[in-house]
Each structure stands twice: as structure tokens, then as C-alpha cells.
Write an enzyme that holds these catalytic residues in place. Structure first.
Site, PDB file in Angstrom:
ATOM      1  N   GLY A 157      -1.959   0.354  11.325  1.00  0.00           N
ATOM      2  CA  GLY A 157      -1.645   1.004  12.468  1.00  0.00           C
ATOM      3  C   GLY A 157      -1.881  -0.095  13.412  1.00  0.00           C
TER       4      GLY A 157
ATOM      5  N   TYR B 211       2.298  10.279   1.048  1.00  0.00           N
ATOM      6  CA  TYR B 211       3.391   9.767   2.004  1.00  0.00           C
ATOM      7  C   TYR B 211       4.888  10.185   1.204  1.00  0.00           C
ATOM      8  CZ  TYR B 211       0.008   6.290   3.504  1.00  0.00           C
ATOM      9  OH  TYR B 211      -1.132   5.641   4.072  1.00  0.00           O
TER      10      TYR B 211
ATOM     11  N   ASP C 220       0.877  -1.349  -0.020  1.00  0.00           N
ATOM     12  CA  ASP C 220       0.020   0.183  -0.034  1.00  0.00           C
ATOM     13  C   ASP C 220       0.884   1.195  -0.062  1.00  0.00           C
ATOM     14  OD1 ASP C 220      -2.739   1.534   0.553  1.00  0.00           O
ATOM     15  OD2 ASP C 220      -1.505   1.997   2.145  1.00  0.00           O
TER      16      ASP C 220
ATOM     17  N   LYS D 291      -4.083   6.010  -3.102  1.00  0.00           N
ATOM     18  CA  LYS D 291      -5.226   6.576  -2.749  1.00  0.00           C
ATOM     19  C   LYS D 291      -5.330   7.686  -3.580  1.00  0.00           C
ATOM     20  CE  LYS D 291      -4.218   5.000   1.775  1.00  0.00           C
ATOM     21  NZ  LYS D 291      -2.616   4.276   1.523  1.00  0.00           N
TER      22      LYS D 291
ATOM     23  N   PHE E 184       0.207  -1.650  15.662  1.00  0.00           N
ATOM     24  CA  PHE E 184       0.699  -1.084  16.906  1.00  0.00           C
ATOM     25  C   PHE E 184       0.058   0.122  17.558  1.00  0.00           C
ATOM     26  CE2 PHE E 184       4.209  -3.488  14.533  1.00  0.00           C
ATOM     27  CZ  PHE E 184       3.995  -4.885  15.073  1.00  0.00           C
ATOM     28  N   ASN E 185      -0.859   0.848  17.066  1.00  0.00           N
ATOM     29  CA  ASN E 185      -1.494   1.820  17.746  1.00  0.00           C
ATOM     30  C   ASN E 185      -0.553   2.834  17.844  1.00  0.00           C
ATOM     31  OD1 ASN E 185      -3.834  -0.312  19.229  1.00  0.00           O
ATOM     32  ND2 ASN E 185      -4.594   2.170  18.102  1.00  0.00           N
ATOM     33  N   SER E 186       0.240   3.245  16.786  1.00  0.00           N
ATOM     34  CA  SER E 186       1.337   4.216  16.685  1.00  0.00           C
ATOM     35  C   SER E 186       2.738   3.977  17.385  1.00  0.00           C
ATOM     36  CB  SER E 186       0.719   5.423  17.284  1.00  0.00           C
ATOM     37  OG  SER E 186      -0.041   6.233  16.411  1.00  0.00           O
ATOM     38  N   GLY E 187       2.750   2.838  18.083  1.00  0.00           N
ATOM     39  CA  GLY E 187       3.962   2.236  18.500  1.00  0.00           C
ATOM     40  C   GLY E 187       3.777   1.967  20.079  1.00  0.00           C
ATOM     41  N   ILE E 188       2.599   2.002  20.694  1.00  0.00           N
ATOM     42  CA  ILE E 188       2.550   1.859  22.090  1.00  0.00           C
ATOM     43  C   ILE E 188       2.605   0.320  22.171  1.00  0.00           C
ATOM     44  CG2 ILE E 188      -0.087   1.847  21.861  1.00  0.00           C
ATOM     45  CD1 ILE E 188       2.208   3.026  24.784  1.00  0.00           C
TER      46      ILE E 188
END
Length: 336
Positions: free
Chosen positions: A236, A61, A56, A86, A238-242
Site C-alpha cells: 500500500g 484475494y 505476492d 498467506k 500509495f495509502n489506498s490511492g491518495i
């Protein structure tokens, strides 16, 4: 040594089949962290060699940089690869002047203009083909429409563009065989429910809203996808890394309540001997609407780490234990 074959799932009711693990192209364009061009191309090539068949990208980007890099790699091995990009942003040259670079490190010299109209969608599609240097795009997503990006008032005229012209353009591209599937790529599930009122869609790329940490999209969105025959690509994971040892949630510093919930989930994972990132990667596939999980590694080495987590066998009892402790939303669906 032959790489293990990755499972494939069908995209909506189309003829497309994607591996359940994909490659996201945002990080490759220098999303907050610089990525050399050769490293980006090598990451795409390594993904294909490892059996991943879905990549993707998007004009947003790196202001075109990701599409150029992905195209470079795919021109060497296009057969059997499912590619998505997109629409919704047109890129205009800055002609040497300074310009807002947002979160991108070393982006290309363009500025973005939001345009979800019929002409805007058609222009964006043609521009992407040129940047990619390819003859075909398989999946075309409407990018970042909704109040999360544009605000309540700012989104109204843009939604009207999509409603009165952009959706028609997408249907024409799909019905004419120029793309195989259409959908939306966003960070909020609510706008996807609005999209269902416009007509039929094949697949939605939803980032961050159906993860091991958050299942707010479960009802009514995911259940509606099952009813309407649409698939979901989970971005995402990993939810932005958390969920991979970072401190960021939803692109910002994680609040204490989120940190506490992550620690509780991790404790259950440890009881089963499962690394938290492995559970985070594989959890979305327990829902029957999900066809693909889309992480964004920055290098072949990072991708190898993701593949190790992906190949780890996770006992189904882990998901049951998380549900029993109230760490999954009530009614979370799992595959038999």
C-alpha cells in the site's frame, strides 16, 4: 532494449533475495474494479519480463482467484521468482448459494473461514499449493490477524490459535524446507510487536503504515526489525490511492487533514521536479529494514507507469527537505 536491472535485497536472514519492487496480487483479483483474467495473467508476465522477481498473493484475494491467476502465469516462468501467499483463511465452497463478496468483483464461489490453528495453517498451505498449481511457496504470511480485522474481543481466540498451534506449524514448514521464510501480512504494526513475543520471524508485509504520508511504524516496530534481523515488505505505498491522485486514504474518503498534508508533500516534490507517486514508491526503501515495495497494478500499462516512477532518480535532498518541514516523522532512518 535490455531492461535496467532492479536492485535486490535479502529477506531477513534467509537465502532469499527479492527485487526492491514487487507485484501485489490483490488488484489482479478484481479488488473493487473488474480485471479480466487474461489481463491479470499478462500483468504478471510483464512484471517478470521487466525484471521483477517477487510476486505476492493470498487466498483472500478474489476468494482464490488471485492464486489461480498468479499460478497460471508462474507455471510458465517459475525459475528465480520469489512467491508469497498467506494463511489464516480457509475457503469453503458455497454450492450455488449467494454469498458475501466483500470488495471483490467476480470472485470464485467460496466463503472464508478464519483459522489460525496448527491444522488450519497446514490445510491452508496445502490448499494454496493446489490453487497455484506449483510445487513451492517461498514466503508464508499470517494474514490479517489483529484487532483491525477482528476487533479486540474477536481477535483474542484467533490469536490464541496462532500462539498455541499456528506458529508451530509455520516453524515446521520453514524448518522442514517447505517454505523459506515466515511472517505476518497486516495493516497494523502493533500486532507485529505482539508477534515478536511468539518467536522469530523473517519478514513482515505491512500495508500503509510506513509510507511517504505515514511513518507510525517507525518506532518501535521498524527499529525492532533491525534488532531482530527481520525484513519489511511495504504494501500500500500509495495509502489506498491518495498519493497517486486519488481521494481515498485507508480504504475510505480522505479527511481534510490528510488532504492538506498530501498537498504539502506534493509541493516539496514539485520543487525538486519529482512526481508525487515516484516519491511515494521510492521513499520506503530509505529505511534499512525494508527489502521491497509492493504496489498492485491492474494491467501491463499501469505497471509501465509504476516502472517509470521507479526508475526516476530522486535526489536525497528531497527527503531532507520533507524532514525539515516536519513532513516526515522525527528520527526517520535513511540509507547512506
Amino acid at each position: 532494449m535490455t531492461e535496467p536491472t532492479l536492485e535486490r535485497r535479502r529477506v531477513g536472514q534467509t537465502i532469499l533475495e527479492v527485487t526492491t519492487l514487487g507485484l501485489g496480487g490483490a488488484s489482479l483479483a478484481g479488488n473493487y474494479t473488474a480485471v479480466p483474467a487474461e489481463q491479470a495473467r499478462a500483468t504478471v508476465a510483464h512484471a517478470l519480463k521487466s525484471g521483477i522477481n517477487y510476486v505476492d498473493t493470498a487466498p483472500h484475494y478474489g476468494f482464490g482467484r488471485s492464486e489461480h491467476l498468479v499460478g497460471d502465469a508462474l507455471r510458465e516462468q517459475r525459475g528465480g521468482v520469489v512467491l508469497s501467499t498467506k494463511v489464516g483463511r480457509l475457503l469453503k465452497p458455497v454450492h450455488g448459494q449467494d454469498w458475501p463478496r466483500d470488495e471483490w468483483i467476480d470472485p470464485l464461489p467460496f466463503r472464508e473461514v478464519f483459522d489460525y490453528s496448527y491444522d488450519g495453517v497446514m490445510r491452508s498451505f496445502e490448499d494454496s499449493l493446489q490453487r497455484l498449481g506449483l510445487e513451492k511457496i517461498d514466503i508464508l504470511y499470517v494474514h490479517d490477524i489483529g484487532t483491525a480485522t477482528h476487533g479486540i474481543e474477536g481477535n483474542k481466540p484467533l490469536w490464541e490459535q496462532l500462539k498455541t498451534g499456528g506458529y508451530k506449524a509455520l516453524r515446521e514448514l520453514r524448518d522442514g524446507g517447505l517454505v523459506s521464510a515466515i511472517g505476518l501480512g497486516v495493516n497494523e504494526w502493533e500486532v507485529l510487536m505482539d508477534a515478536f513475543t511468539l518467536g522469530d520471524w523473517d519478514v513482515f508485509l505491512l500495508a500503509g503504515r510506513y509510507t511517504l504520508l505515514e511513518q507510525t511504524a517507525l518506532h518501535p516496530f521498524m527499529s525492532t526489525c533491525l534488532e531482530r534481523g527481520a525484513s519489511v515488505v511495504v504494501g500500500g505505498p500509495f495509502n489506498s490511492g491518495i498519493l497517486v491522485g486519488g481521494s481515498t486514504f485507508n480504504y475510505a474518503k480522505a479527511p481534510d487533514a490528510i488532504i492538506a498534508r498530501v498537498r504539502a508533500i506534493e509541493a516539496v516534490c514539485q520543487d525538486f521536479g519529482v512526481p508525487l507517486p515516484a516519491a511515494a514508491l521510492q521513499f520506503p526503501l530509505t529505511h534499512p529494514a525494508v527489502c521491497n515495495v509492493l504496489p498492485g497494478p491492474r494491467s501491463p500499462t499501469e505497471l509501465d507507469g509504476i516502472l517509470d516512477w521507479w526508475r526516476l532518480e530522486i535526489p536525497p535532498e528531497l527527503w531532507s527537505a520533507l524532514a525539515d518541514q516536519g513532513l516526515l516523522a522525527p528520527g526517520t532512518l535513511t540509507r547512506a
